[in-house]
Design a protein around this motif. Structure first.
Motif, mmCIF file in Angstrom:
data_model
loop_
_atom_site.group_PDB
_atom_site.id
_atom_site.type_symbol
_atom_site.label_atom_id
_atom_site.label_comp_id
_atom_site.label_asym_id
_atom_site.label_seq_id
_atom_site.Cartn_x
_atom_site.Cartn_y
_atom_site.Cartn_z
ATOM 1 N N UNK A 41 16.514 -3.483 -0.524
ATOM 2 C CA UNK A 41 17.049 -2.124 -0.588
ATOM 3 C C UNK A 41 16.184 -1.263 0.322
ATOM 4 N N UNK B 274 15.525 2.709 2.093
ATOM 5 C CA UNK B 274 15.833 4.134 1.927
ATOM 6 C C UNK B 274 15.369 4.962 3.120
ATOM 7 N N UNK C 252 5.875 2.078 3.987
ATOM 8 C CA UNK C 252 4.714 2.676 3.324
ATOM 9 C C UNK C 252 4.706 2.377 1.829
ATOM 10 N N UNK C 253 5.889 2.331 1.238
ATOM 11 C CA UNK C 253 5.941 2.155 -0.208
ATOM 12 C C UNK C 253 6.871 0.973 -0.499
ATOM 13 N N UNK D 9 8.245 -1.932 -3.392
ATOM 14 C CA UNK D 9 8.335 -2.423 -4.771
ATOM 15 C C UNK D 9 8.904 -3.838 -4.746
ATOM 16 N N UNK E 255 10.394 -4.281 -9.246
ATOM 17 C CA UNK E 255 10.031 -3.064 -9.976
ATOM 18 C C UNK E 255 8.553 -2.688 -9.957
ATOM 19 N N UNK F 263 5.165 -1.636 -7.832
ATOM 20 C CA UNK F 263 4.731 -1.196 -6.515
ATOM 21 C C UNK F 263 3.608 -2.096 -6.028
ATOM 22 N N UNK G 294 0.925 -2.997 -2.471
ATOM 23 C CA UNK G 294 0.544 -2.609 -1.116
ATOM 24 C C UNK G 294 0.116 -3.836 -0.317
ATOM 25 N N UNK H 262 12.228 -3.448 -2.573
ATOM 26 C CA UNK H 262 12.661 -2.097 -2.203
ATOM 27 C C UNK H 262 11.614 -1.491 -1.276
ATOM 28 N N UNK I 196 10.369 1.794 1.263
ATOM 29 C CA UNK I 196 10.465 3.182 1.730
ATOM 30 C C UNK I 196 9.499 3.409 2.891
ATOM 31 N N UNK J 40 7.022 6.411 4.776
ATOM 32 C CA UNK J 40 6.268 7.479 4.110
ATOM 33 C C UNK J 40 7.224 8.589 3.667
#
Ligand code: SF4
Lengths: 80, 597
Positions: A6, A8, A49-50, A52, A55, A57, A59, A72, A74, A76
């Motif tokens: 996914x 975004x 940057x982000x 998951x 579910x 998170x 890094x 998932x 994203x 920044x």
């Protein structure tokens, strides 16, 4: 293996054109790690940057994915 | 030499004062909180003559520093009973900066039997308190149009709407937008609109047509800093320019606004849904920043030049981040509401189980028209849903409920304008999401504990902007994310609260933090603008803590103790799906945030 991804915000352009915002799309994944997935989707780790995985998170982009993982990503983002 | 304008509503007189030496470096929140602390009796009734309404532009407002035109308004809050600073964009801060005014202090109140309404006009060395009974009781979209006709010089306008005029505790302070067409720039929180109403003031009009741009004491340092800072903002992926070299969307805030957070909080399982019952909302994407972006593009395609939807819209002159937007009607492409922020989309959407963008925009517009804080209004509507009077997810019922706010005889209308605590208690609800009487915003404190510590301890009542730990706990700083579920959050929250107090005083928008925390050249550039402007170096931490000290002292005087620095019980006892966690930070950790104050 199969991964459900996914994307975004500014990363949405790397999703298939018919992918609905907020829905997973299926990826036939040939790599092993999150970085490999990012590369296969067509962008760079700096743009992610982000992240998951199932579910949670994370890094650590070198962690390996397993069949049917939900990822998932994203760029920044922030605000409030 | 900067000045202070003092207006006395008891005799409708005013006087100009030289800025006292002790206030020399104070502006924005530092100024409002110092004046409230020094001049207002903390035990006074917030809606009577002893309270004061203080307006202060940020230090750099009106200068060429990027994104530096924010305004602070302050007073004793009728919602929390404590000190309050609320912050907004719009035109007023830059106008006051041009007039070299560090602050406007409005004190006293007309005699209780007064039926008249007033407005204040401030120009270069002139101030008039005018009787404007024809401004009373109308929606703010209409009012803005009326004032605009009378003052074609595009003044800054702030004031209160119907909700504030009726002294409801959910009333915000509206401000006009850059285009001067719309009342959507809100210093929303804490019921300060009602403080204006109690002083019988509807509008404060700041006209800078014969003012001049404020000048830095050390021009070279200011200029050098300004350039470095602007470059850093432009190049950061969060605060940066609209498109990259290939013409693709680049800066997240410019493209999607603050509501880019809707999806991320949803994915994090920390998006408070249906009155803080779960951390995920199945329709989050439909009311997210990405959805607004798509709707704007779609209506632009369809209506061409006639389309009024926008993203990358600036809330004040000179904002380079431009996170604001104009949400269009899908059917006509005309403007529906501006801006639709994350907190609002959450409060009036997710929090109520409403996933229809049109309904959320409509409620936002009604709040703007009535003069209501959207976060407080959304949480008050949620109390009606909790009590079973209307159903979660019923957009039409929620819109109808809100419209009761127009009718002076409607008890429901009065309730929906009076904030979550009053509404919840009246309706027999026992899970009311407030701290110090102010409703929680859009981050659930159970899975993200640092923000919970900020909600609990800030002097403002539950307020995310007072110490935005989300930057560390979700977004990450320099690529490093602080574990949101860790429970040692005192230091994190304290640092964020002090830094925020500083930023709220400079005139800079809080959202510069994402860039300056990541990029050292941006950080140093920002410091150079502030220190170059003042002609001396100030320490961020010390400056911020001094503000918090004033605020804590005021609240102590108003009767607040450690037991007020707590989250409502249900956050400790009801686990939040999908992570099924409760708020686990200990009282000792919470009290450690301000142990020395
Ligand atoms: S970033 Fe957004 S909220 Fe901040 S000053 Fe700019 S437009 Fe206003």
């Amino acid at each position: 293996m199969k991964i459900f991804a996914k994307l975004y915000a500014t990363l949405r352009k790397f999703a298939p054109p018919d992918n609905e915002l907020g829905e997973f799309f299926e990826v036939e994944f040939n790599g092993a790690t999150i970085s490999d997935l990012i590369e296969q989707l067509g962008f760079t780790p700096e743009q992610a940057r982000i992240v998951f995985v199932n579910d949670s998170q994370t890094s650590d982009l070198s962690s390996t994915l397993t069949n049917r993982d939900r990822v998932v990503i994203f760029p920044p983002v922030g605000g409030g | 030499m900067s000045k202070v304008l003092r207006i006395n509503m008891s005799d409708l007189g005013h006087k100009w004062e030289t800025l006292p030496k002790k206030y020399e470096t104070l502006a924005g929140r530092a100024f409002t909180s110092a004046v409230i602390h020094n001049e207002v009796d903390p035990t006074c009734h917030p809606l009577r003559e002893k309270n004061k309404f203080v307006i202060a532009p940020g230090l750099l407002a009106g200068t060429m520093a990027p994104s530096s035109g924010r305004l602070s308004v302050g007073g004793k809050s009728p919602l929390t009973g404590g000190i309050k600073e609320a912050n907004a964009g719009g035109l007023t801060a830059t106008r006051l900066g041009y007039l070299d005014l560090r602050g406007v202090i409005i004190e006293g109140a007309p005699p209780v039997e007064t039926k008249d309404w007033y407005s204040i006009y401030i120009g270069k060395d002139t101030c008039e308190v005018k009787k404007t009974n024809d401004y009373a009781g109308m929606g703010l979209y209409e009012l803005i149009g009326k004032i605009w006709k009378a003052y074609p010089s595009k003044p800054g306008i702030i004031g209160c709407g119907i909700a504030g005029q009726r002294l409801h505790k959910g009333a915000g302070v509206f401000g006009n937008n850059v285009e001067n067409t719309d009342p959507g720039r809100y210093a929303g929180r804490g019921g300060l609109g009602a403080v204006l109403g109690s002083k019988r003031i509807i509008a404060i009009i700041s006209d800078a047509s014969s003012g001049s741009r404020p000048e830095a004491k050390d021009k070279d340092r200011f200029e050098k800093g300004r350039k470095a800072f602007k470059d850093a903002l432009d190049n950061h992926a969060l605060t940066g320019r609209l498109n990259n070299e290939k013409g693709e969307p680049y800066g997240a805030l410019k493209n999607y606004g603050t509501n880019v957070l809707q999806n991320i909080l949803n994915e994090a399982g920390a998006l408070p849904t249906r009155g803080f019952r779960t951390g995920r909302f199945e329709d989050a994407a439909k009311i997210s920043g990405e959805a607004v972006h798509d709707l704007v593009d779609k209506t632009r395609k369809k209506f061409g030049d006639k389309a009024e939807g926008k993203y990358g819209h600036a809330c004040h002159p000179g904002c380079v981040i431009a996170c604001s937007n104009v949400v269009p009607y899908e059917k006509t492409g005309k403007a529906h509401v501006s801006p639709l922020e994350y907190e609002t989309a959450w409060a009036l959407g997710t929090n109520l189980g409403i996933g229809v963008l049109h309904d959320v925009a409509e409620m936002n517009r009604i709040c703007n028209d009535l003069g209501l804080d959207t976060i407080e209004a959304g949480n008050a509507i949620a109390m009606f849903m909790e009590s079973g009077l209307i159903d979660f997810g019923d957009g039409s019922a929620a819109i109808e409920l809100l419209k009761n706010g127009y009718h002076p005889e409607s008890a429901k209308g009065a309730l929906v304008c009076s904030g979550a605590l009053t509404a919840g208690e009246t309706l027999g609800v026992c899970r009311i999401p407030v701290v110090k009487g102010q409703a929680l915003p859009a981050y659930d404190p159970r899975p993200i504990r640092g923000i919970g510590v900020t909600y609990a301890t800030t002097t403002m009542g539950a307020d995310h902007t007072a110490g935005y730990t989300i930057a560390a706990e979700i977004v990450g700083i320099k690529g490093k994310v602080t574990d949101p579920k860790a429970i040692d959050k005192a230091e994190l929250s304290r640092t964020f609260q002090a830094t925020t107090a500083y930023i709220d005083s400079t005139g800079y928008c809080l959202f510069i933090a994402f860039c300056v925390l990541d990029d050292d050249s941006g950080f140093n550039g920002m410091l150079d603008t502030v220190n170059g402007f003042l002609g001396k170096d100030i320490d961020i931490g010390e400056y911020g803590m001094a503000i918090l000290k004033n605020e804590r002292a005021f609240n102590k005087g108003a009767g607040f103790t450690a037991k007020d620095d707590r989250l409502p019980e249900f956050f400790h006892t009801e686990p939040l799906p999908p992570h099924n966690v409760v708020f686990e930070v200990s009282d000792e950790e919470i009290d450690a945030v301000f142990k020395d104050m």
